[in-house]
Motif scaffolding. Structure first.
Motif, PDB file in Angstrom:
ATOM      1  N   TRP A  31       0.860  -1.181   0.000  1.00  0.00           N
ATOM      2  CA  TRP A  31       0.000   0.000   0.000  1.00  0.00           C
ATOM      3  C   TRP A  31       0.897   1.233   0.000  1.00  0.00           C
ATOM      4  CZ3 TRP A  31      -0.408   3.862   3.851  1.00  0.00           C
ATOM      5  CH2 TRP A  31       0.273   3.607   5.047  1.00  0.00           C
ATOM      6  N   GLN A  32       0.328   2.353  -0.503  1.00  0.00           N
ATOM      7  CA  GLN A  32       1.065   3.609  -0.563  1.00  0.00           C
ATOM      8  C   GLN A  32       0.134   4.777  -0.293  1.00  0.00           C
ATOM      9  OE1 GLN A  32       3.065   2.877  -4.591  1.00  0.00           O
ATOM     10  NE2 GLN A  32       4.625   4.090  -3.539  1.00  0.00           N
ATOM     11  N   HIS A  33       0.613   5.693   0.539  1.00  0.00           N
ATOM     12  CA  HIS A  33      -0.100   6.938   0.797  1.00  0.00           C
ATOM     13  C   HIS A  33      -0.262   7.708  -0.516  1.00  0.00           C
ATOM     14  CE1 HIS A  33      -0.197  11.040   3.081  1.00  0.00           C
ATOM     15  NE2 HIS A  33      -1.409  10.586   2.838  1.00  0.00           N
ATOM     16  N   ASN A  34      -1.453   8.276  -0.725  1.00  0.00           N
ATOM     17  CA  ASN A  34      -1.771   9.070  -1.914  1.00  0.00           C
ATOM     18  C   ASN A  34      -1.805   8.257  -3.203  1.00  0.00           C
ATOM     19  OD1 ASN A  34      -2.086  11.480  -0.480  1.00  0.00           O
ATOM     20  ND2 ASN A  34       0.091  11.999  -0.658  1.00  0.00           N
ATOM     21  N   GLU A  35      -1.920   6.932  -3.089  1.00  0.00           N
ATOM     22  CA  GLU A  35      -2.143   6.069  -4.248  1.00  0.00           C
ATOM     23  C   GLU A  35      -3.464   5.346  -4.050  1.00  0.00           C
ATOM     24  OE1 GLU A  35      -0.391   5.954  -6.955  1.00  0.00           O
ATOM     25  OE2 GLU A  35       1.296   7.200  -6.304  1.00  0.00           O
ATOM     26  N   PHE A  36      -3.955   4.713  -5.112  1.00  0.00           N
ATOM     27  CA  PHE A  36      -5.232   4.017  -5.031  1.00  0.00           C
ATOM     28  C   PHE A  36      -5.047   2.623  -4.433  1.00  0.00           C
ATOM     29  CE2 PHE A  36      -6.015   7.106  -8.429  1.00  0.00           C
ATOM     30  CZ  PHE A  36      -7.184   7.685  -7.961  1.00  0.00           C
ATOM     31  N   ALA A  37      -5.983   2.223  -3.600  1.00  0.00           N
ATOM     32  CA  ALA A  37      -5.951   0.888  -3.000  1.00  0.00           C
ATOM     33  C   ALA A  37      -6.305  -0.156  -4.052  1.00  0.00           C
ATOM     34  CB  ALA A  37      -6.935   0.811  -1.832  1.00  0.00           C
TER      35      ALA A  37
END
Length: 338
Positions: A89-95
């Motif tokens: 997972w990444q902050h400011n990316e889509f799940a």
């Protein structure tokens, strides 16, 4: 029954993924290593103990705190040790769809299948990290894991239960520092919104976000809707809702396993935990808008009185502002007199 089924599906997914990784890991060619990040040159592997501590108390987070059906608690912890070219997972990316299912329901099977489906990128993942659920807002879960130079990063997430799609976690933390492994890492954790459900409160019904939003950190002022369970207008920052401690374990002659039996701790609180429980977030009273004015009680040509009311939406807590008056009286005259 649903909780038991979710735990079983998590364990089955974990088992199949580990088998798949051990089977395929040697037959996959490595991808090029990014050159824009520091290289880990540690010559030996390192083993770490992970301790996750919940700090989700009613004193620290009094607004709409889940007391029952279900009470505040934490899901299983699921994570990976990996290289720089993998992200769970990444902050400011889509799940991903797998992250959506985990954040909304606590189901890990699709998330595990996504790692498997990476195909040629599977060599980016070295091991799986897991720990059992904690059935209250406080308490601990512990596990151990191994890293080495090519796979020196750790990522994990834990779902808040109940919640629409909220979780806490660590995103690609590097445990290597040049040719040395870090001895201790301590991180405060704050809630994130997976961007797949638009519910505002812990117990909101399912309300799909269309179009899907990016993963964002929840703060005391974002989302800015007053109904949000984490909205506290008097706070600049939310207190940490959880904490993780990563401690390097001294080497022994004992064989290190990629998957160490996870444990949950329900021991009496330590000194630090008692101090955490002293955090009291003030919750101000919230009231509704005024109702329309009632009928005017008077005789024709003589002033009378009328009333309007409002009701309490949220009672104050922890020395928050008291509720204002809930009934108001005003002068009036009959509009139609014969």
């Amino acid at each position: 029954m649903d909780t038991t089924r979710n735990i079983l599906s998590f364990s089955e997914a974990l088992y199949h993924l580990i088998l798949m990784m051990l089977t395929l890991g040697q037959g996959v060619h490595s991808m090029p290593i990014p050159t824009d990040v520091p290289m880990c040159t540690a010559s030996e592997t390192a083993q770490y103990k992970l301790t996750f501590s919940g700090k989700w108390t009613q004193a620290a987070f009094p607004k709409q705190y889940p007391v029952y059906r279900p009470p505040a608690q934490w899901s299983n912890l699921i994570g990976v040790t990996h290289s720089t070219d993998f992200h769970i997972w990444q902050h400011n990316e889509f799940a991903s769809n797998g992250l959506r299912e985990f954040a909304e329901k606590g189901e890990a099977w699709t998330l595990m299948k996504e790692v498997e489906a990476a195909g040629e990128r599977i060599q980016s993942v070295y091991g799986i990290v897991s720990a059992p659920a904690v059935k209250r807002g406080t308490g601990q879960m512990k596990t151990e894991f191994e890293v080495f130079a090519r796979h020196s990063y750790l990522s994990f997430l834990v779902r808040l239960v109940p919640s629409p799609d909220w979780f806490v976690g660590v995103e690609s933390i590097d445990l290597c520092d040049g040719d040395q492994w870090k001895e201790n890492v301590s991180l405060d954790l704050f809630p994130y919104d997976a961007g797949t459900d638009s519910g505002f409160t812990f117990s909101s019904p399912n309300f799909e976000t269309l179009p899907q939003d990016q993963i964002t950190q929840i703060t005391s002022s974002y989302p800015s809707h007053p109904a949000n369970s984490f909205y506290y207008r008097r706070l600049k920052h939310l207190p940490p809702i959880a904490k993780v401690m990563l401690t390097k374990i001294k080497k022994t002659n004992q064989i290190i396993s990629l998957l160490v039996e996870p444990t949950e701790s329900n021991l009496l609180p330590t000194g630090n935990e008692i101090e955490d429980q002293l955090i009291n977030t003030p919750l101000d009273c919230e009231v509704s808008v005024w109702s329309p004015w009632g009928l005017c009680k008077s005789k024709c040509g003589v002033s009378g009185v009328r009333h309007r009311t409002r009701y309490v939406i949220m009672h104050p807590a922890n020395n928050g502002l008291a509720c204002p008056l809930l009934e108001e009286e005003g002068k009036c005259f009959h509009d139609h007199c014969l």
